[in-house]
Design a protein around this motif. Structure first.
Motif, short mmCIF file in Angstrom:
data_model
loop_
_atom_site.label_atom_id
_atom_site.label_comp_id
_atom_site.label_asym_id
_atom_site.label_seq_id
_atom_site.Cartn_x
_atom_site.Cartn_y
_atom_site.Cartn_z
N ILE A 87 4.89 2.77 -0.58
CA ILE A 87 4.49 3.49 -1.80
C ILE A 87 4.32 4.98 -1.50
O ILE A 87 4.66 5.84 -2.32
CB ILE A 87 3.22 2.87 -2.38
CG1 ILE A 87 3.54 1.43 -2.81
CG2 ILE A 87 2.70 3.66 -3.56
CD1 ILE A 87 2.35 0.62 -3.23
N GLN A 89 5.98 6.72 0.67
CA GLN A 89 7.32 7.31 0.78
C GLN A 89 7.85 7.67 -0.61
O GLN A 89 8.39 8.76 -0.83
CB GLN A 89 8.29 6.33 1.43
CG GLN A 89 8.34 6.39 2.92
CD GLN A 89 9.41 5.50 3.50
OE1 GLN A 89 9.81 4.49 2.89
NE2 GLN A 89 9.87 5.83 4.67
N THR A 90 7.73 6.72 -1.53
CA THR A 90 8.20 6.94 -2.91
C THR A 90 7.45 8.11 -3.55
O THR A 90 8.06 8.99 -4.18
CB THR A 90 7.99 5.68 -3.76
OG1 THR A 90 8.50 4.55 -3.05
CG2 THR A 90 8.68 5.79 -5.10
N THR A 91 6.13 8.11 -3.36
CA THR A 91 5.29 9.17 -3.94
C THR A 91 5.63 10.52 -3.34
O THR A 91 5.73 11.53 -4.05
CB THR A 91 3.81 8.84 -3.72
OG1 THR A 91 3.53 7.53 -4.19
CG2 THR A 91 2.91 9.83 -4.44
N GLY A 93 8.42 11.41 -2.00
CA GLY A 93 9.74 11.81 -2.48
C GLY A 93 9.66 12.44 -3.86
O GLY A 93 10.24 13.49 -4.13
N MET A 94 8.87 11.78 -4.73
CA MET A 94 8.68 12.32 -6.10
C MET A 94 8.03 13.68 -6.02
O MET A 94 8.44 14.64 -6.70
CB MET A 94 7.74 11.38 -6.86
CG MET A 94 8.39 10.59 -7.96
SD MET A 94 7.19 9.90 -9.09
CE MET A 94 6.36 8.70 -8.12
N THR A 130 -0.17 8.71 -10.34
CA THR A 130 0.48 8.00 -9.21
C THR A 130 -0.24 8.30 -7.90
O THR A 130 -0.53 7.40 -7.11
CB THR A 130 1.95 8.43 -9.10
OG1 THR A 130 2.60 8.17 -10.34
CG2 THR A 130 2.66 7.68 -7.99
N ASP A 171 11.27 4.59 8.85
CA ASP A 171 11.70 4.14 7.52
C ASP A 171 11.74 2.62 7.45
O ASP A 171 12.74 2.00 7.03
CB ASP A 171 13.08 4.71 7.17
CG ASP A 171 13.46 4.42 5.71
OD1 ASP A 171 14.67 4.36 5.40
OD2 ASP A 171 12.54 4.22 4.88
N PRO A 259 7.76 -1.20 -3.82
CA PRO A 259 9.22 -1.25 -3.94
C PRO A 259 9.75 -2.49 -3.22
O PRO A 259 9.33 -2.80 -2.11
CB PRO A 259 9.69 0.03 -3.23
CG PRO A 259 8.50 0.90 -3.16
CD PRO A 259 7.30 0.02 -3.15
#
Lengths: 311, 115
Positions: A87, A89-91, A93-94, A130, A171, A259
């Motif tokens: 989570i 990583q996604t955050t 990236g955003m 988020t 990763d 994810p």
């Protein structure tokens, strides 16, 4: 004073600060006893350093022989570190994309457009929520880890940091999702051009921003959760059970939002999740329970009912 | 038939129990180490001593507490040690077992003949 005793005196003056620093890794009563023993024996120099270092190493490695630590790693720390990494990583990236858009490419001409501010406001609120939810999940993870047996908490915390850093660097979420996709026999996503190349091309957003996000949104809240878990010992057993249940429930909600979670389910379960996606989003509110905990603690300083306090 | 799992004290644990029992009220980290080093002729590390003391305390063979600070220790407290009744029982059990099993072995017989 002859040369040997001068050398000894210099060595002892240089070594004692090292001995004091090393003894800081021991619990306070033991630190006092050990330093007192060394003073009484007149031990100094390399001998004193070796003695204290030997005890510190024994103390730190003794916990590695505790089965409870490895059970905690297998059932709590490993899955939690993976989920938080995925989570985060996604955050990150955003966050990198939005920061690049609005900070690196600020245009005063756009700023005169009301629509620009409306869009910025929406993005800021959505991204802020988020980040806040991720911090709450990290705090819940830290709280659960802090409620483990006291002897293994410090080692558990250190292992959590190592696993987070390793998963981030290697990763791990990407590889595991790749593995799950191939396990399902699904076709792999064709390699597409990197549409975020202008962002990832910037060394700050590629190399530093993800780690800064990990530190602020995951590690610091987790540490706070561990500290609060220790302070929760002042509460009654019932309250502690409620708090641990809330933390565990929050991490289950995190699992649902991670994810690749859908790849662990069958088609009917995925369909059910999709049809109830609004309810799943509403569950995020429950994940924010640490905020209510802190508010309750703040009110508690003004006098909580005795039913929840033991002291 | 009953299977009894015997968990005897170890040799280093026995050295600590004996030293502490001999020293009485003056049994603490540094004094116990000194006694062991005099008896064995070998160095006794602080790490080995304190970790074994913890093990003995968990087993209930000793009781430890922090004493008053003294000037000879730079104003620092000492960790005092007292052997419990269980510790005395286990230490004497160990001693009797060693004495019984050592009867007739060559190194005890040599010791007697060289006198």
């Amino acid at each position: 004073m002859d040369r040997k005793s001068t050398d000894d005196s210099i060595t002892s003056r240089m070594s004692w600060p090292i001995v004091l620093w090393l003894s800081g890794f021991l619990d306070q009563p033991e630190q006092e006893a050990v330093l007192g023993d060394l003073t009484e024996d007149g031990k100094n120099g390399g001998g004193a350093i070796a003695e204290v270092l030997g005890l510190v190493v024994r103390r730190r490695t003794a916990v590695l022989l505790d089965l409870r630590l490895w059970l905690a790693v297998a059932f709590v720390i490993l899955p939690v570190s993976y989920l938080l990494c995925a989570i985060a990583q996604t955050t990150a990236g955003m966050g990198a994309v939005y920061s690049w858009m609005y900070l690196n490419n600020w245009d005063w001409a756009l700023a005169r457009n009301p629509g620009f501010w409306h869009a910025l406001g929406e993005i800021a609120v959505s991204f802020g929520i988020t980040c806040f939810v991720l911090a709450c999940w990290s705090w819940s993870a830290g709280f659960l880890i802090g409620r483990l047996p006291k002897v293994i908490v410090r080692a558990s915390r250190n292992i959590l940091i190592v696993l987070l850093a390793a998963a981030f660097q290697l990763d791990a979420p990407g590889h595991i999702i790749h593995f799950l996709i191939s396990l399902h026999g699904l076709p792999l996503r064709p390699s597409l051009p990197d549409y975020n190349a202008p962002v990832t091309g910037n060394v700050f957003y590629r190399a530093f921003f993800p780690w800064i996000s990990l530190a602020i949104l995951v590690i610091l809240p987790a540490f706070s959760g561990i500290r609060q878990a220790n302070r929760s010992l002042l509460l009654t057993l019932k309250m502690r059970v409620v708090l641990v249940s809330a933390a565990a429930g929050s991490l289950l909600i995190m699992l649902i939002h991670a994810p690749g979670f859908g790849l662990l389910l069958g088609a009917p379960q995925r369909d059910w999740l999709w049809r109830n996606r609004n309810a799943m989003q509403a569950l995020l509110l429950l994940s924010c329970w640490p905020m209510f905990y802190f508010i309750a603690i703040r009110f508690g300083r003004r006098g909580l009912p005795k039913a929840v306090m033991t002291q | 038939m009953y299977y009894i799992v015997m968990q005897m004290v170890g040799e280093f644990e026995y050295l600590i129990l004996s030293s502490a029992a001999r020293l009485g009220t003056n049994a603490y980290g540094a004094s116990i180490r000194s006694e062991i080093e005099k008896a064995t002729g070998r160095r006794c590390s602080i790490g080995a001593l304190y970790t074994t003391l913890d093990r003995l305390e968990v087993k209930g063979f000793v009781r430890t507490w922090m004493g008053e600070p003294t000037s000879e220790r730079g104003g620092r407290s000492k960790r005092l040690v007292q052997v419990t009744a269980t510790g005395v029982k286990e230490a004497s059990h160990f001693f009797r077992a060693i004495a019984r099993i050592s009867k007739g072995v060559s190194w005890t017989e040599n010791r007697l003949t060289t006198r």
